[in-house]
Write a protein that holds these residues in place. Structure first.
Motif, PDB file in Angstrom:
ATOM      1  N   LEU A   1       0.812  -1.200  -0.121  1.00  0.00           N
ATOM      2  CA  LEU A   1      -0.056   0.016   0.014  1.00  0.00           C
ATOM      3  C   LEU A   1       0.713   1.259  -0.069  1.00  0.00           C
ATOM      4  O   LEU A   1       0.438   2.357  -0.446  1.00  0.00           O
ATOM      5  N   PRO A   2       2.107   1.415   0.650  1.00  0.00           N
ATOM      6  CA  PRO A   2       2.677   2.636   0.692  1.00  0.00           C
ATOM      7  C   PRO A   2       3.157   3.040  -0.949  1.00  0.00           C
ATOM      8  O   PRO A   2       3.324   4.027  -1.205  1.00  0.00           O
ATOM      9  N   GLY A   3       3.117   1.950  -1.728  1.00  0.00           N
ATOM     10  CA  GLY A   3       3.465   2.330  -3.265  1.00  0.00           C
ATOM     11  C   GLY A   3       2.443   3.083  -3.784  1.00  0.00           C
ATOM     12  O   GLY A   3       2.487   3.697  -5.008  1.00  0.00           O
ATOM     13  N   LEU A   4       1.169   3.162  -3.163  1.00  0.00           N
ATOM     14  CA  LEU A   4      -0.069   4.006  -3.754  1.00  0.00           C
ATOM     15  C   LEU A   4      -0.345   5.192  -3.016  1.00  0.00           C
ATOM     16  O   LEU A   4      -1.088   6.135  -3.199  1.00  0.00           O
ATOM     17  N   VAL A   5       0.405   5.568  -1.916  1.00  0.00           N
ATOM     18  CA  VAL A   5       0.100   6.711  -1.155  1.00  0.00           C
ATOM     19  C   VAL A   5       0.054   7.931  -1.824  1.00  0.00           C
ATOM     20  O   VAL A   5      -0.505   8.815  -1.590  1.00  0.00           O
TER      21      VAL A   5
ATOM     22  N   ILE B   1     -11.622   4.515  -3.592  1.00  0.00           N
ATOM     23  CA  ILE B   1     -11.842   3.086  -3.098  1.00  0.00           C
ATOM     24  C   ILE B   1     -13.500   3.240  -2.986  1.00  0.00           C
ATOM     25  O   ILE B   1     -14.207   3.985  -2.298  1.00  0.00           O
ATOM     26  N   VAL B   2     -14.132   2.206  -3.486  1.00  0.00           N
ATOM     27  CA  VAL B   2     -15.605   1.887  -3.518  1.00  0.00           C
ATOM     28  C   VAL B   2     -16.053   0.580  -3.066  1.00  0.00           C
ATOM     29  O   VAL B   2     -15.507  -0.515  -3.322  1.00  0.00           O
ATOM     30  N   ALA B   3     -17.096   0.490  -2.153  1.00  0.00           N
ATOM     31  CA  ALA B   3     -17.723  -0.632  -1.759  1.00  0.00           C
ATOM     32  C   ALA B   3     -19.133  -0.649  -1.895  1.00  0.00           C
ATOM     33  O   ALA B   3     -19.680   0.493  -1.907  1.00  0.00           O
ATOM     34  N   GLY B   4     -19.609  -1.975  -1.878  1.00  0.00           N
ATOM     35  CA  GLY B   4     -21.072  -1.970  -1.610  1.00  0.00           C
ATOM     36  C   GLY B   4     -21.508  -2.223  -0.286  1.00  0.00           C
ATOM     37  O   GLY B   4     -21.018  -3.131   0.387  1.00  0.00           O
ATOM     38  N   SER B   5     -22.688  -1.763   0.239  1.00  0.00           N
ATOM     39  CA  SER B   5     -23.125  -1.892   1.424  1.00  0.00           C
ATOM     40  C   SER B   5     -23.409  -3.245   1.655  1.00  0.00           C
ATOM     41  O   SER B   5     -23.390  -3.483   3.016  1.00  0.00           O
ATOM     42  N   LYS B   6     -23.908  -4.046   0.809  1.00  0.00           N
ATOM     43  CA  LYS B   6     -24.569  -5.148   0.939  1.00  0.00           C
ATOM     44  C   LYS B   6     -23.484  -6.206   0.340  1.00  0.00           C
ATOM     45  O   LYS B   6     -24.142  -7.515   0.358  1.00  0.00           O
ATOM     46  N   ASP B   7     -22.303  -6.109   0.046  1.00  0.00           N
ATOM     47  CA  ASP B   7     -21.380  -6.895  -0.215  1.00  0.00           C
ATOM     48  C   ASP B   7     -21.198  -8.165   0.833  1.00  0.00           C
ATOM     49  O   ASP B   7     -20.409  -7.746   1.876  1.00  0.00           O
TER      50      ASP B   7
ATOM     51  N   PRO C   1     -16.810  -7.449   2.747  1.00  0.00           N
ATOM     52  CA  PRO C   1     -17.812  -6.309   3.205  1.00  0.00           C
ATOM     53  C   PRO C   1     -17.079  -5.013   3.217  1.00  0.00           C
ATOM     54  O   PRO C   1     -15.861  -5.026   3.277  1.00  0.00           O
ATOM     55  N   PRO C   2     -17.854  -3.960   3.372  1.00  0.00           N
ATOM     56  CA  PRO C   2     -17.350  -2.524   3.560  1.00  0.00           C
ATOM     57  C   PRO C   2     -16.147  -2.601   4.368  1.00  0.00           C
ATOM     58  O   PRO C   2     -15.269  -1.538   4.183  1.00  0.00           O
ATOM     59  N   GLN C   3     -15.996  -3.353   5.406  1.00  0.00           N
ATOM     60  CA  GLN C   3     -14.984  -3.119   6.443  1.00  0.00           C
ATOM     61  C   GLN C   3     -13.609  -3.346   5.607  1.00  0.00           C
ATOM     62  O   GLN C   3     -12.540  -2.647   6.159  1.00  0.00           O
ATOM     63  N   HIS C   4     -13.790  -4.202   4.614  1.00  0.00           N
ATOM     64  CA  HIS C   4     -12.408  -4.270   4.089  1.00  0.00           C
ATOM     65  C   HIS C   4     -11.941  -3.099   3.568  1.00  0.00           C
ATOM     66  O   HIS C   4     -10.530  -2.622   3.455  1.00  0.00           O
ATOM     67  N   SER C   5     -12.961  -2.466   2.814  1.00  0.00           N
ATOM     68  CA  SER C   5     -12.536  -1.007   2.123  1.00  0.00           C
ATOM     69  C   SER C   5     -12.477  -0.026   3.259  1.00  0.00           C
ATOM     70  O   SER C   5     -11.335   1.100   2.713  1.00  0.00           O
ATOM     71  N   GLU C   6     -12.711  -0.106   4.383  1.00  0.00           N
ATOM     72  CA  GLU C   6     -12.670   0.843   5.453  1.00  0.00           C
ATOM     73  C   GLU C   6     -11.154   0.685   5.743  1.00  0.00           C
ATOM     74  O   GLU C   6     -10.578   1.911   6.021  1.00  0.00           O
ATOM     75  N   ARG C   7     -10.574  -0.293   5.818  1.00  0.00           N
ATOM     76  CA  ARG C   7      -9.197  -0.431   6.395  1.00  0.00           C
ATOM     77  C   ARG C   7      -8.503   0.136   5.409  1.00  0.00           C
ATOM     78  O   ARG C   7      -7.378   0.513   5.608  1.00  0.00           O
ATOM     79  N   LEU C   8      -8.701  -0.336   3.840  1.00  0.00           N
ATOM     80  CA  LEU C   8      -7.905   0.332   2.749  1.00  0.00           C
ATOM     81  C   LEU C   8      -7.990   1.846   3.126  1.00  0.00           C
ATOM     82  O   LEU C   8      -6.895   2.612   2.784  1.00  0.00           O
ATOM     83  N   ALA C   9      -9.038   2.380   3.071  1.00  0.00           N
ATOM     84  CA  ALA C   9      -9.146   3.839   3.251  1.00  0.00           C
ATOM     85  C   ALA C   9      -8.447   4.413   4.580  1.00  0.00           C
ATOM     86  O   ALA C   9      -7.719   5.506   4.496  1.00  0.00           O
ATOM     87  N   GLU C  10      -8.277   3.859   5.573  1.00  0.00           N
ATOM     88  CA  GLU C  10      -7.595   4.191   6.697  1.00  0.00           C
ATOM     89  C   GLU C  10      -5.912   4.074   6.407  1.00  0.00           C
ATOM     90  O   GLU C  10      -5.259   4.873   6.786  1.00  0.00           O
TER      91      GLU C  10
ATOM     92  N   ALA D   1      -7.510   8.903  -0.115  1.00  0.00           N
ATOM     93  CA  ALA D   1      -8.281   8.539  -1.230  1.00  0.00           C
ATOM     94  C   ALA D   1      -9.704   8.665  -1.005  1.00  0.00           C
ATOM     95  O   ALA D   1     -10.254   9.084   0.170  1.00  0.00           O
ATOM     96  N   GLU D   2     -10.562   9.106  -1.919  1.00  0.00           N
ATOM     97  CA  GLU D   2     -12.023   8.886  -1.929  1.00  0.00           C
ATOM     98  C   GLU D   2     -12.382   7.793  -1.565  1.00  0.00           C
ATOM     99  O   GLU D   2     -12.441   6.657  -2.091  1.00  0.00           O
ATOM    100  N   PHE D   3     -13.383   7.709  -0.585  1.00  0.00           N
ATOM    101  CA  PHE D   3     -13.843   6.386  -0.109  1.00  0.00           C
ATOM    102  C   PHE D   3     -15.574   6.607  -0.276  1.00  0.00           C
ATOM    103  O   PHE D   3     -16.277   7.284   0.546  1.00  0.00           O
TER     104      PHE D   3
END
Length: 381
Positions: free
Chosen positions: A295-299, A305-311, A315-324, A329-331
């Motif tokens: 991930l540091p290579g993308l800083v 970052i896009v997630a579906g609420s019913k995935d 689940p969106p928690q995976h995308s939330e960790r990416l956003a952190e 990033a736009e989340f």
């Protein structure tokens, strides 16, 4: 054994993703073929999607088709779309990277939208998927997929800016690429979108197929899928005798809203076009995935970052960790949609990618994020 360890042990064996749902319906096919006998097996071959019979379920007339040799000799199928009058100075090339047990058909709406907006688009089938060749199962790894992406870029877009867009395993491919090729990422990748994906670091979501089935897969492991994959008639048998069950699994694990049967059939064709031995090879890799060090290579790269609420798969928690990990990033979370959000709600996904393309380096990311989120809210209303 504590519950966390037990859960991870089952997760590693049963693994994750739409592919395991495919394995589950493959199990139903076994039972069905046994009941219906040889007639059902014969009929099943009319529905199996294998070898040279593979097709893309959403036909799209590409401007160019390119055979891309990977570093190990596996030939990848790539397609290039170029708007009328396009020149290299017109803007970045968008590279679309599909997810597990899918193929480039899953990007049909985004291809159309991006080309209509004037962007050059490259899409390709990952190894052992779609029309691309199948290689050594030992190379069914996220690290190898990152190398494959480099091969596609070198063959189709050796110069100029790039925007990389990945769904599910495709997002993992992009993260692997960024970690392996940091200089190329820094110099040429002007944006990246990670859709319904995860950097791993923990066992990915379990599918809840039931303890009996989970225990069977946990005991027999990926080798069970390998052996099942050799029985073409059995694997395809579900298509002849159990379409209702197949549709049920695709609906449950791919989408958040009720989808028409035509869409369920198209997605099922992609899923069942993936050999079971390849599914079995990729599943442990996905379940034990950890590309957080990439991930540091993308800083420094503008990110979406896009997630579906019913995935239910990532689940969106995976995308939330990416956003952190990528705070600039736009989340965006699109309400009500599942894992295949680019097919379920193509408008918001395409618009979010277009907003990323219009955002140059150095622009205040927070303002762009709010604008993108407002656009999604407007379409979701």
């Amino acid at each position: 054994m504590d519950e966390q360890h037990k859960g991870k042990q089952v997760g590693r064996a049963a693994a994750t993703g739409l592919g395991l749902a495919a394995a589950a319906v493959g199990g139903v096919a076994i039972a069905g073929a046994g009941l219906a006998g040889r007639t059902a097996v014969r009929r099943s071959r009319a529905y199996a999607v294998t070898g040279r019979d593979k097709v893309h379920v959403f036909p799209f007339v590409a401007d160019k088709v390119v055979a891309v040799p990977a570093n190990d000799g596996v030939v990848l199928h790539a397609e290039i779309d170029e708007p009328d009058g396009w020149t290299p100075v017109a803007g970045p090339t968008v590279v679309l990277v599909h997810g597990f047990v899918l193929n480039l058909s899953s990007w049909v709406h985004q291809r159309r939208g991006l080309v209509d907006a004037g962007y050059r688009v490259v899409s390709y089938d990952q190894r052992n998927h779609g029309v691309s060749e199948s290689g050594d199962l030992a190379r069914c790894t996220i690290d190898q997929l990152g190398k494959d992406l480099r091969a596609v870029i070198d063959a189709t877009t050796p110069d100029g800016d790039l925007v990389l867009v990945g769904h599910s395993m495709g997002g993992m491919t992009i993260m692997s690429f960024a970690g392996r090729y940091p200089e190329l990422t820094r110099d040429r990748v002007t944006g990246a979108a990670l859709i319904a994906t995860s950097a791993g670091g923990d066992s990915l979501v379990q599918l809840g197929l039931g303890m009996t089935f989970d225990r069977i897969i946990a005991k027999l492991g990926p080798g069970f899928l390998d052996g099942l994959g050799q029985r073409e008639g059995v694997w395809g048998g579900l298509r002849a005798i159990g379409r209702g069950v197949e549709n049920h699994f695709v609906q449950k694990y791919a989408f958040g809203t009720e989808m028409p049967k035509e869409m369920l059939r198209a997605v099922a064709t992609m899923v069942f076009g993936t050999r079971l031995d390849a599914i079995g090879a990729f599943l442990p890799e996905l379940d034990e995935l950890d590309v957080r060090e990439s991930l540091p290579g993308l800083v420094e790269t503008p990110m979406l970052i896009v997630a579906g609420s019913k995935d239910v798969l990532t689940p969106p928690q995976h995308s939330e960790r990416l956003a952190e990990a990528l705070p600039a990033a736009e989340f965006i979370v699109i309400p009500g949609v599942g894992h295949l959000l680019q097919l379920e709600r193509p408008g918001p996904v395409t618009d979010a990618v277009l907003a990323l393309l219009e955002r140059p380096r150095g622009v205040d990311a927070e303002k762009d994020a709010e604008r993108a989120k407002a656009a999604v809210r407007g379409q979701s209303a």
